[in-house]
Design an enzyme around this catalytic site. Sequence first.
Site, mmCIF file in Angstrom:
data_model
loop_
_atom_site.group_PDB
_atom_site.id
_atom_site.type_symbol
_atom_site.label_atom_id
_atom_site.label_comp_id
_atom_site.label_asym_id
_atom_site.label_seq_id
_atom_site.Cartn_x
_atom_site.Cartn_y
_atom_site.Cartn_z
ATOM 1 N N LYS A 44 0.701 -2.944 -5.522
ATOM 2 C CA LYS A 44 0.006 -1.658 -5.670
ATOM 3 C C LYS A 44 -0.340 -1.283 -7.104
ATOM 4 C CE LYS A 44 -0.773 -0.756 -2.174
ATOM 5 N NZ LYS A 44 -1.563 -1.633 -1.230
ATOM 6 N N HIS A 103 2.557 -11.645 -6.167
ATOM 7 C CA HIS A 103 3.372 -10.516 -6.631
ATOM 8 C C HIS A 103 4.745 -11.014 -7.097
ATOM 9 C CE1 HIS A 103 0.535 -7.564 -5.354
ATOM 10 N NE2 HIS A 103 0.794 -7.588 -4.080
ATOM 11 N N SER A 133 2.010 4.897 -4.622
ATOM 12 C CA SER A 133 1.084 4.045 -3.875
ATOM 13 C C SER A 133 1.850 3.083 -2.952
ATOM 14 C CB SER A 133 0.208 3.269 -4.854
ATOM 15 O OG SER A 133 -0.715 2.459 -4.168
HETATM 16 S S1 PPS Z 1 -1.777 -4.750 -3.088
HETATM 17 O O1 PPS Z 1 -1.469 -4.520 -1.658
HETATM 18 O O2 PPS Z 1 -0.548 -4.968 -3.870
HETATM 19 O O3 PPS Z 1 -2.746 -5.823 -3.287
HETATM 20 O O4 PPS Z 1 -2.401 -3.379 -3.593
HETATM 21 P P1 PPS Z 1 -3.184 -3.189 -4.973
HETATM 22 O O5 PPS Z 1 -4.577 -3.606 -4.788
HETATM 23 O O6 PPS Z 1 -2.404 -3.749 -6.099
HETATM 24 O O7 PPS Z 1 -3.119 -1.619 -5.184
HETATM 25 C C1 PPS Z 1 -3.799 -0.683 -4.385
HETATM 26 C C2 PPS Z 1 -3.990 0.554 -5.232
HETATM 27 O O8 PPS Z 1 -5.085 0.324 -6.137
HETATM 28 C C3 PPS Z 1 -6.086 1.300 -5.901
HETATM 29 N N1 PPS Z 1 -7.422 0.761 -6.139
HETATM 30 C C4 PPS Z 1 -8.303 1.312 -6.986
HETATM 31 N N2 PPS Z 1 -8.199 2.375 -7.819
HETATM 32 C C5 PPS Z 1 -9.289 2.691 -8.545
HETATM 33 N N3 PPS Z 1 -10.465 2.043 -8.473
HETATM 34 C C6 PPS Z 1 -10.616 0.977 -7.654
HETATM 35 N N4 PPS Z 1 -11.785 0.331 -7.593
HETATM 36 C C7 PPS Z 1 -9.498 0.570 -6.873
HETATM 37 N N5 PPS Z 1 -9.287 -0.414 -5.960
HETATM 38 C C8 PPS Z 1 -8.015 -0.279 -5.522
HETATM 39 C C9 PPS Z 1 -5.871 1.687 -4.448
HETATM 40 O O9 PPS Z 1 -6.529 2.884 -4.141
HETATM 41 C C10 PPS Z 1 -4.364 1.787 -4.400
HETATM 42 O O10 PPS Z 1 -3.847 2.896 -5.127
HETATM 43 P P2 PPS Z 1 -3.549 4.340 -4.467
HETATM 44 O O11 PPS Z 1 -2.926 5.141 -5.567
HETATM 45 O O12 PPS Z 1 -2.623 4.137 -3.322
HETATM 46 O O13 PPS Z 1 -4.881 4.903 -4.068
#
Ligand code: PPS
Length: 288
Positions: A44, A103, A133
């Site tokens: 996340k 991860h 998150s």
């Molecule tokens: S995972 O399952 O570990 O692969 O998840 P990961 O992609 O690392 O994390 C998901 C969070 O990243 C946010 N996210 C973004 N934020 C801003 N801009 C963009 N383009 C974007 N893409 C993914 C996503 O919304 C999750 O965070 P939260 O705070 O839950 O919204």
Amino acid sequence: SLLRRGEFSQVNGIILQKKVCDCWDKIWNFQAKPDDLLIASYPKAGTTWTQEIVDLIQNDGDIEKSRRAPIQLRQPFLEYTNMTYWGINEANVMPSPRTLKTHLPVQLLPPSFWEENCKIIYVARNPKDNLVSYYHFQRMNKLLPDPGSWDEYFQTVLAGNVVWGSWFDHVKGWWKKKDSHSILYIFYEDIMKDPKCEIRKIMEFLGKNLKEEVLDKIVYNTSFDIMKKNPTTNYLNEITMNHKISPFLRKGIIGDWKNQFTEAQNKQFNEYYEKNMADTSLSFCMEP
Ligand code: PPS
């Protein structure tokens, strides 16, 4: 729901999916190739965002090419399995050059990545937003433990009982490793505040040279709103995920922890943070 929560076990004290622990030899002996690119992160932290940026850079900003398949098939997730997917098998059959996701904490990364001197991009996110998150993700993803209430989850986190291990050990371990290996260490908050600058950094790290207009196009297509509408970056067909409980791209902001942490939790966490970050030069921005 008929779907049960996943089962877990440990490898060297790190909690991982039981099925992953059961075939740990296969993962540990994974054969990386010199032209593999690895995207590493704590869950996340902005993994999917970084993955999509990388894929668009590799494809010179061509969105049709980048939407060829769901993200977990374009860039296999090494140590993950669900009913139908085994990341390591996807990786093993993928033609080079491959981009892979993990991860794993740095000490559990298969040694061939170091031996083959693979390029690695590590993305980190401030712990408060990262944990909020992760909490919502555990609520919606049946393959991960049920987090219980936020207050319960907060205590679980402080006790270090989370899948893929402690956030602190993860970010610090990878930070230290960058002194002796080719690792581009980037931050979610930086991508948020100046996406073009961070995208350019990634482009240079990958040895590419794209025109300004292509960079602008990548900035646009990796914005939260566009990625939220992109069917290949939302894990929509994952039967283990219930997007009605919480969508995969949930809020995508800095500072959402303020809506979740109580004042007492914030104080407790700040103390814990100070204590656990005393032995590193690494620091995080937690404010929008
Ligand atoms: S995972 O399952 O570990 O692969 O998840 P990961 O992609 O690392 O994390 C998901 C969070 O990243 C946010 N996210 C973004 N934020 C801003 N801009 C963009 N383009 C974007 N893409 C993914 C996503 O919304 C999750 O965070 P939260 O705070 O839950 O919204």
